[in-house]
Design a protein around this motif. Structure first.
Motif, mmCIF file in Angstrom:
data_model
loop_
_atom_site.group_PDB
_atom_site.id
_atom_site.type_symbol
_atom_site.label_atom_id
_atom_site.label_comp_id
_atom_site.label_asym_id
_atom_site.label_seq_id
_atom_site.Cartn_x
_atom_site.Cartn_y
_atom_site.Cartn_z
ATOM 1 N N GLU A 1 -10.047 3.035 -0.389
ATOM 2 C CA GLU A 1 -9.040 2.048 0.006
ATOM 3 C C GLU A 1 -9.553 0.627 -0.221
ATOM 4 O O GLU A 1 -8.800 -0.261 -0.635
ATOM 5 N N ARG B 1 0.836 -1.218 0.000
ATOM 6 C CA ARG B 1 0.000 0.000 0.000
ATOM 7 C C ARG B 1 0.864 1.259 0.000
ATOM 8 O O ARG B 1 0.489 2.277 -0.578
ATOM 9 N N VAL C 1 -8.445 -1.171 6.305
ATOM 10 C CA VAL C 1 -9.226 -0.394 5.345
ATOM 11 C C VAL C 1 -10.180 0.532 6.091
ATOM 12 O O VAL C 1 -10.945 0.094 6.963
ATOM 13 N N LYS D 1 0.829 4.005 -2.961
ATOM 14 C CA LYS D 1 0.611 5.428 -2.630
ATOM 15 C C LYS D 1 1.712 6.295 -3.237
ATOM 16 O O LYS D 1 1.448 7.374 -3.784
#
Length: 427
Positions: free
Chosen positions: A385, A35, A380, A39
């Motif tokens: 997301e 993640r 989440v 990002k």
């Protein structure tokens, strides 16, 4: 880095997590959280959409690169060409056709000399017969050579059908030159018979006997090659010939068979003409030889035309391929199965596959850390997301499906060496 289009310098600021190495004897390793990488990628490329566009662009370039590597457009040296001609001379059909072309060229010269000295209509037909056979077999050699070429961008399925095309042209040549001219000449002799020709002499029968011996030797080579290949495909001799599995050898086999019979017909016609003094027998011999060649030509044209249209492989083998697919753990059902011969030595296969989504998902989940997946799910917080998480794992499931499609195709090709192209459509 490849998946998210990042460079090592762009990833230097990302945090790293210490985890246990999968190898017992190794020290712990450091990894990035996916993640965080995702990002960072969105930050570098400006948006998720921009990142996806860049991925697609790179993927297109990779596909183009692979295609260029797989289909070489030009060859700067003579190595592949030399190898191609070596393959022509070493292949079974190449040897058969090459021997037949040399034998018929040699015979044609002697028959021509005999015709010029005697004026026999039957010998004229035999001269045309050998001349047509020689020309046709040179065409077949060229077709075999072309069929050995590697596929390219304009011909992704290769050049295997060149052998059928040249065999079809040979059939047309036999019909027009061998059959048509022989019958026409025989009719002309009937309408305008000569009375002072001495067609039966030592030279005539010497040429016919020599022709019969050489043609029989060439025929024996073709018969041996046909029997060997028929046994390989588990077919009877006649089934192998009638299906035109090896069109080049087929032409030689049939031409030489007609040649041996034609020599016998010519000898009988000349002998009867000599003993009776009636040129009717010589003219009829020419017409019968022409009819024989017409039958051979019709058979060659019909069988090769059917092969070029696209003939299915035997039903038993098609059923075997379907059963192999249905026995696979990730396949729920197989529909609309088709398999078509591309050439005498290769075929393509097409089927619609209903894959078992649960089995594909289980196959993917067996490769991931379920505890880490659970933590990611709990972390989440927003719908965005959640969408990104589901999209990421969904993409991995599709990748797993692709891996299994590749595996199935590889297994099919391993069991069927003559299977060149597979088209599996996902339902």
């Amino acid at each position: 880095m490849q998946e998210y289009m990042l460079t090592p310098s762009q990833m230097e600021t990302l945090r790293q997590i210490k985890v246990r190495s999968p190898y017992a004897s190794k020290s712990p390793i450091f990894v990035y959280l996916e993640r965080d990488v995702e990002k960072k990628a969105i930050e570098v490329w400006g948006s998720k959409e921009s990142l996806e566009r860049e991925r697609k662009r790179v993927k297109r370039l990779e596909v183009k690169r692979r295609r260029q590597l797989h289909f070489p457009i030009s060859q700067s040296d003579n190595g592949p060409v030399i190898k191609q001609y070596q393959g022509l001379l070493s292949s079974g059909p190449g040897r058969v056709v090459g021997y037949a072309a040399a034998a018929n060229g040699f015979i044609c010269l002697f028959k021509l000399g005999c015709f010029l000295s005697t004026g026999s209509a039957s010998m004229f037909s035999e001269t045309l017969h050998s001349m047509a056979d020689t020309g046709n077999q040179l065409l077949l050699l060229w077709g075999i050579n072309e069929s050995l070429k590697e596929p390219d961008e304009q011909h992704p399925y290769g050049f295997g059908n060149m052998r059928h095309i040249m065999s079809l042209i040979s059939g047309v040549g036999i019909f027009c030159i061998g059959c048509g001219v022989s019958v026409y000449h025989g009719i002309q002799v009937l309408l305008h018979p000569a009375t002072s020709l001495e067609i039966a002499n030592f030279m005539t029968f010497s040429v016919l006997i020599g022709s019969a011996i050489i043609e029989s030797a060439s025929l024996a080579v073709a018969v041996k090659e046909t029997r060997k290949n028929a046994k390989k495909y588990e077919l009877s001799f006649w089934e192998y010939v009638s299906e035109s599995r090896d069109p080049s050898t087929n032409v030689v086999l049939l031409e030489d068979s007609a040649a041996v019979m034609g020599v016998g017909i010519a000898a009988a016609a000349i002998a009867l003409t000599h003993y009776t003094g009636n040129v009717l027998f010589d003219a009829v011999g020419s017409i019968v030889i022409g009819g024989l060649l017409g039958g051979v030509a019709t058979f060659l044209v019909t069988t090769n035309a059917n092969a070029l249209i696209g003939r299915s492989i035997p039903p038993s083998r098609l059923e075997e391929l379907q059963e192999t697919l249905e026995d696979d753990a990730v396949v729920r059902g197989v529909y609309d199965v088709k398999a078509t011969q591309l050439s005498s030595e290769e075929f393509k296969f097409k089927a619609e596959i209903d894959f078992d989504g649960r089995e594909i998902t289980r196959a993917y989940l067996s490769t991931v850390d379920m505890e880490n997946m659970l933590r990611e799910i709990h972390e989440v917080k927003t719908l965005e997301e959640l969408e990104m998480l589901i999209s990421r794992y969904g993409e991995h499931v599709i990748d797993t499906l692709g891996v299994h499609v590749d595996r199935i195709e590889s297994e099919l090709k391993k069991k069927n060496p003559d299977l060149r192209h597979i088209d599996l459509e996902v339902l």
